[in-house]
Design an enzyme around this catalytic site. Sequence first.
Site, PDB file in Angstrom:
ATOM      1  N   ARG A 164      66.933 101.545 -42.252  1.00 12.22           N
ATOM      2  CA  ARG A 164      66.046 101.306 -43.388  1.00 12.22           C
ATOM      3  C   ARG A 164      65.863 102.593 -44.187  1.00 12.22           C
ATOM      4  O   ARG A 164      65.669 103.668 -43.617  1.00 12.22           O
ATOM      5  CB  ARG A 164      64.685 100.774 -42.919  1.00 12.22           C
ATOM      6  CG  ARG A 164      64.812  99.438 -42.196  1.00 12.22           C
ATOM      7  CD  ARG A 164      63.501  98.850 -41.781  1.00 12.22           C
ATOM      8  NE  ARG A 164      63.706  97.639 -40.997  1.00 12.22           N
ATOM      9  CZ  ARG A 164      62.730  96.913 -40.455  1.00 12.22           C
ATOM     10  NH1 ARG A 164      61.464  97.274 -40.630  1.00 12.22           N
ATOM     11  NH2 ARG A 164      63.009  95.830 -39.747  1.00 12.22           N
ATOM     12  N   GLU A 191      51.503  98.600 -35.564  1.00  8.50           N
ATOM     13  CA  GLU A 191      52.378  97.432 -35.431  1.00  8.50           C
ATOM     14  C   GLU A 191      53.587  97.772 -34.573  1.00  8.50           C
ATOM     15  O   GLU A 191      54.235  98.802 -34.750  1.00  8.50           O
ATOM     16  CB  GLU A 191      52.852  96.976 -36.812  1.00  8.50           C
ATOM     17  CG  GLU A 191      53.834  95.808 -36.762  1.00  8.50           C
ATOM     18  CD  GLU A 191      54.691  95.685 -38.002  1.00  8.50           C
ATOM     19  OE1 GLU A 191      55.795  95.131 -37.897  1.00  8.50           O
ATOM     20  OE2 GLU A 191      54.259  96.175 -39.078  1.00  8.50           O
ATOM     21  N   SER A 196      56.441  91.920 -35.320  1.00  4.10           N
ATOM     22  CA  SER A 196      55.988  90.988 -36.343  1.00  4.10           C
ATOM     23  C   SER A 196      56.778  89.699 -36.158  1.00  4.10           C
ATOM     24  O   SER A 196      58.006  89.709 -36.223  1.00  4.10           O
ATOM     25  CB  SER A 196      56.233  91.583 -37.737  1.00  4.10           C
ATOM     26  OG  SER A 196      55.589  90.842 -38.730  1.00  4.10           O
ATOM     27  N   ARG A 244      59.080 102.292 -31.174  1.00  8.05           N
ATOM     28  CA  ARG A 244      57.614 102.259 -31.141  1.00  8.05           C
ATOM     29  C   ARG A 244      57.103 101.947 -29.748  1.00  8.05           C
ATOM     30  O   ARG A 244      56.016 102.392 -29.356  1.00  8.05           O
ATOM     31  CB  ARG A 244      57.095 101.260 -32.170  1.00  8.05           C
ATOM     32  CG  ARG A 244      57.354 101.717 -33.590  1.00  8.05           C
ATOM     33  CD  ARG A 244      56.517 101.013 -34.618  1.00  8.05           C
ATOM     34  NE  ARG A 244      56.672 101.645 -35.927  1.00  8.05           N
ATOM     35  CZ  ARG A 244      55.888 101.436 -36.974  1.00  8.05           C
ATOM     36  NH1 ARG A 244      54.869 100.585 -36.859  1.00  8.05           N
ATOM     37  NH2 ARG A 244      56.098 102.047 -38.118  1.00  8.05           N
ATOM     38  N   ARG A 255      58.295 106.185 -38.114  1.00  5.30           N
ATOM     39  CA  ARG A 255      58.939 105.575 -39.276  1.00  5.30           C
ATOM     40  C   ARG A 255      60.281 106.263 -39.499  1.00  5.30           C
ATOM     41  O   ARG A 255      60.352 107.333 -40.101  1.00  5.30           O
ATOM     42  CB  ARG A 255      58.031 105.708 -40.505  1.00  5.30           C
ATOM     43  CG  ARG A 255      58.438 104.819 -41.669  1.00  5.30           C
ATOM     44  CD  ARG A 255      57.431 104.926 -42.804  1.00  5.30           C
ATOM     45  NE  ARG A 255      56.119 104.462 -42.410  1.00  5.30           N
ATOM     46  CZ  ARG A 255      55.735 103.178 -42.410  1.00  5.30           C
ATOM     47  NH1 ARG A 255      56.578 102.253 -42.795  1.00  5.30           N
ATOM     48  NH2 ARG A 255      54.520 102.848 -42.031  1.00  5.30           N
TER      49      ARG A 255
END
Length: 427
Positions: free
Chosen positions: A262, A349, A352, A391, A277
Amino acid sequence: MLDIKWIRENPEALDAALAKRSAAPIAAEVIALDEKRRSVVQSLQDMQSRRNAASKEIGAAMAQKNAELADKLKAEVATIKETMPQAEEEERNLTAALNDALSRIPNIPHDDVPVGKDEADNVLKHTIGQKPGWNHAAREHYELGEALGYMDFERAAKLSGARFTVLTGPLARLERAIGQFMIDLHTGEHGYTEVSSPLMVRDEAMYGTGQLPKFAEDLFKTTDGRWLIPTAEVTLTNLVSGEILAEEKLPLRFTALTPSFRSEAGSAGRDTRGMLRQHQFWKCELVSITTAETSLEEHERMTACAEEVLKRLGLHFRTITLCTGDMGFGARKTYDLEVWLPGQDTYREISSCSVCGDFQGRRMNARYRGKDDKATKFVHTLNGSGTAVGRCLIAVMENYQNEDGSITIPDVLVPYMGGLTRIEKAV
């Protein structure tokens, strides 16, 4: 993608749904574009019909030796032939414009999704486990990793720039162990089929799951026109693109442990420390292909599968129902799993899980048919992280840290670590 027929019949409902997402109304604009396209299509059909009829009339006129009528009809056919290419070009442009407009409209939220503007309006579903109770101060994962000598951001930056990490020794193995544990759990106990799929895809695949055209800036593209996947959702969901599936074979449940890529466009200044991130990270993805009648039940099931990962790791987390303003583009309903990070003293988070209805099925033209049915229906799709490996590594490091900076290995991961029960400072 939404059904244009539904939009024509329910313009107020579309704009009301978009308002819930804090998006501008668009029904009138889309319907006007559709009407213009349909008008041109009808004009083309009329021209084709008249051309065919006139051609037959020419033959009849010539048989009757009526040269004047034949010449008049030939002139009419010639005019139609000259006019049609321009109309055909207009039809192609209008069709492309309509498809582009439809492709940029977000999905319609389910009726039970809480209405809100942003994450402040999300609703707690439930909380699992307890925060760790220590007498010592909690450190963040990058402090722990660098002090242990197994997490290196400077060398990663030398190799690739910002938002990359080099892990070595037992931390590298711990990352691998977490991923292996997840994939084994989902295939061995949760009924998902493991898939090894490409990490680079064509435009059509990205379009099918909704990354294109709206989110191109969030992606990495190769020099030969392929895209690096931002999530294995892209490949797993597109496995059924263009197919008609037998209803009795559904649901299909796929999982994959892959790197994800990403660009993190628009995230400047956010989470610059550590590996929260990243441009590249491992993730265990879950995808289900279902019928319309079972998709909501499948959503609960998928979320429970992701939650089980965190339960077995002994991590404290909460499950949140996202409000309309915080949901992803293609989702109709989303649950976020937020794990507790003691070093940050907050929840972050880690998964999801979304149900998309037939939104992606339409974009992919993926359908199913019942045993006794003639007509087909678009499949319903679901996707979720089961979970994000990086994460999860962060969560394990921060929740299992000891006062001396060492990290205890959760029991379920010890077999994957070759029996190692604690990560200590490199000698």
